[in-house]
Design a protein around this motif. Sequence first.
Motif, PDB file in Angstrom:
ATOM      1  N   THR A 152       6.397  -2.734 -10.088  1.00  0.00           N
ATOM      2  CA  THR A 152       6.467  -1.706 -11.130  1.00  0.00           C
ATOM      3  C   THR A 152       7.156  -2.264 -12.369  1.00  0.00           C
ATOM      4  N   GLN A 153       8.260  -2.976 -12.165  1.00  0.00           N
ATOM      5  CA  GLN A 153       8.967  -3.590 -13.297  1.00  0.00           C
ATOM      6  C   GLN A 153       8.115  -4.664 -13.964  1.00  0.00           C
ATOM      7  N   VAL A 154       7.477  -5.487 -13.147  1.00  0.00           N
ATOM      8  CA  VAL A 154       6.664  -6.587 -13.689  1.00  0.00           C
ATOM      9  C   VAL A 154       5.517  -6.052 -14.527  1.00  0.00           C
ATOM     10  N   ALA A 155       4.812  -5.059 -13.989  1.00  0.00           N
ATOM     11  CA  ALA A 155       3.677  -4.500 -14.730  1.00  0.00           C
ATOM     12  C   ALA A 155       4.124  -3.948 -16.083  1.00  0.00           C
ATOM     13  N   ARG A 156       5.279  -3.287 -16.092  1.00  0.00           N
ATOM     14  CA  ARG A 156       5.793  -2.738 -17.347  1.00  0.00           C
ATOM     15  C   ARG A 156       6.148  -3.851 -18.326  1.00  0.00           C
ATOM     16  N   ARG A 157       6.822  -4.903 -17.824  1.00  0.00           N
ATOM     17  CA  ARG A 157       7.230  -6.015 -18.694  1.00  0.00           C
ATOM     18  C   ARG A 157       6.032  -6.756 -19.254  1.00  0.00           C
ATOM     19  N   LEU A 158       4.927  -6.771 -18.505  1.00  0.00           N
ATOM     20  CA  LEU A 158       3.745  -7.500 -18.957  1.00  0.00           C
ATOM     21  C   LEU A 158       2.791  -6.644 -19.786  1.00  0.00           C
ATOM     22  N   GLY A 159       3.177  -5.407 -20.067  1.00  0.00           N
ATOM     23  CA  GLY A 159       2.404  -4.630 -21.025  1.00  0.00           C
ATOM     24  C   GLY A 159       1.611  -3.463 -20.491  1.00  0.00           C
ATOM     25  N   ALA A 160       1.794  -3.079 -19.233  1.00  0.00           N
ATOM     26  CA  ALA A 160       1.067  -1.929 -18.703  1.00  0.00           C
ATOM     27  C   ALA A 160       1.386  -0.683 -19.507  1.00  0.00           C
ATOM     28  N   GLY A 161       0.358   0.085 -19.815  1.00  0.00           N
ATOM     29  CA  GLY A 161       0.566   1.307 -20.578  1.00  0.00           C
ATOM     30  C   GLY A 161       0.815   2.519 -19.705  1.00  0.00           C
ATOM     31  N   HIS A 162       0.366   2.452 -18.451  1.00  0.00           N
ATOM     32  CA  HIS A 162       0.498   3.588 -17.543  1.00  0.00           C
ATOM     33  C   HIS A 162       0.566   3.044 -16.124  1.00  0.00           C
ATOM     34  N   ILE A 163       1.550   3.485 -15.342  1.00  0.00           N
ATOM     35  CA  ILE A 163       1.746   2.977 -13.987  1.00  0.00           C
ATOM     36  C   ILE A 163       1.802   4.147 -13.006  1.00  0.00           C
ATOM     37  N   VAL A 164       0.980   4.045 -11.965  1.00  0.00           N
ATOM     38  CA  VAL A 164       0.988   5.016 -10.876  1.00  0.00           C
ATOM     39  C   VAL A 164       1.567   4.317  -9.654  1.00  0.00           C
ATOM     40  N   ALA A 165       2.641   4.866  -9.099  1.00  0.00           N
ATOM     41  CA  ALA A 165       3.278   4.310  -7.909  1.00  0.00           C
ATOM     42  C   ALA A 165       2.927   5.185  -6.714  1.00  0.00           C
ATOM     43  N   ALA A 166       2.385   4.569  -5.677  1.00  0.00           N
ATOM     44  CA  ALA A 166       2.001   5.310  -4.474  1.00  0.00           C
ATOM     45  C   ALA A 166       2.667   4.680  -3.257  1.00  0.00           C
ATOM     46  N   GLY A 167       3.235   5.517  -2.382  1.00  0.00           N
ATOM     47  CA  GLY A 167       3.889   4.996  -1.194  1.00  0.00           C
ATOM     48  C   GLY A 167       4.031   6.049  -0.129  1.00  0.00           C
ATOM     49  N   ARG A 168       4.371   5.578   1.073  1.00  0.00           N
ATOM     50  CA  ARG A 168       4.493   6.486   2.216  1.00  0.00           C
ATOM     51  C   ARG A 168       5.850   7.178   2.251  1.00  0.00           C
ATOM     52  N   ASN A 169       6.862   6.525   1.706  1.00  0.00           N
ATOM     53  CA  ASN A 169       8.210   7.105   1.720  1.00  0.00           C
ATOM     54  C   ASN A 169       8.410   7.898   0.434  1.00  0.00           C
ATOM     55  N   GLU A 170       8.028   9.168   0.477  1.00  0.00           N
ATOM     56  CA  GLU A 170       8.039   9.979  -0.739  1.00  0.00           C
ATOM     57  C   GLU A 170       9.442  10.140  -1.324  1.00  0.00           C
ATOM     58  N   SER A 171      10.479  10.101  -0.471  1.00  0.00           N
ATOM     59  CA  SER A 171      11.837  10.283  -0.974  1.00  0.00           C
ATOM     60  C   SER A 171      12.275   9.129  -1.856  1.00  0.00           C
ATOM     61  N   ARG A 172      11.601   7.980  -1.751  1.00  0.00           N
ATOM     62  CA  ARG A 172      11.980   6.812  -2.543  1.00  0.00           C
ATOM     63  C   ARG A 172      11.054   6.576  -3.727  1.00  0.00           C
ATOM     64  N   LEU A 173      10.073   7.445  -3.926  1.00  0.00           N
ATOM     65  CA  LEU A 173       9.124   7.236  -5.017  1.00  0.00           C
ATOM     66  C   LEU A 173       9.733   7.536  -6.381  1.00  0.00           C
TER      67      LEU A 173
END
Length: 312
Positions: A152-173
């Motif tokens: 997530t950090q890398v994508a943002r640093r490299l210029g991502a305009g929009h990031i969707v994070a998906a995971g099984r542990n919803e409490s940590r999302l």
Amino acid sequence: MEIQAAVVRSFDRPPRYEPYELPAPSDEDQAVVDVVAVGLHPRVRSGASGSHYTSTGKLPMIPGVDGVGRLADGRLIYFVADDDLAGPMATRTVVDLRRTVELPPGADVVKVAAAMNPAMSSWVALRRRVPIRPGQSVLILGATGNAGQMATQVARRLGAGHIVAAGRNESRLSGLGADIAVPLTEDALAEAASEVDLVIDYLWGKPAAAAMMAVLRARTDRSRELNWIQIGSVAGPTMELPSVALRSANFRLQGNGQGAVSTRGYLAELPSLIDEITSGGLTVDTHTAPLAEVESAWTQPEQPGARTVLVP
């Protein structure tokens, strides 16, 4: 030269801290270093269990894929382990100087040892496999794992305009730095990620297969390019992939790992990634343990969001 090291003598047992005879450097491209810090990464665990696809099955072995060491002249270096040399989980090891990068003064060696491996997968994927273009949108599958959080950090640093994070542990999302955080359900992914340009997949298995079809079916324009980069397989080593996924959309599926990118390609990315970590552009939580306690550290559950670093 006798050293102390974490030695694997059986693939079904943790390494033990014991004496080990370190072979001397064989040529001028090799040097002995004092190991300063080495990360206990999932990749290290799979190598030590013989389950990684690069495993040769040879024992005994010293595990590890990278680390921070000190040269005889006092310089600190980050190094990538050579498969033909003893691993870095030791008080001293031999490194290939062509696979090293000198660290800047004041570098936090524990953070470098902790962050380089989990960050490298997404960093290389988005710079070498499918270079990200400014403003593109990214879906990260398995975003709550250490590598996923780093992605997530890398994508943002490299210029991502929009990031969707998906995971099984919803409490940590929440708090990952993504624009949207969603659970791994087909409905949630279809709604939040149908128009992404890139997918970084640390899961594979059934969750990735379901996510893949949900995203493809929900796209408004299936001729719009979607690049899926497969990196990890924490949800399973195989999946059933309907052939229609590859025929019904402009969908490109490829992997990123040892072999997919040359060693030279990986090494070329190290200096810029080290700069990001040492400057604070990428952050990581760490937990340190003495190398002498490797057996107990190996069997302890990972602290959520933290990477274990062993210090001789």
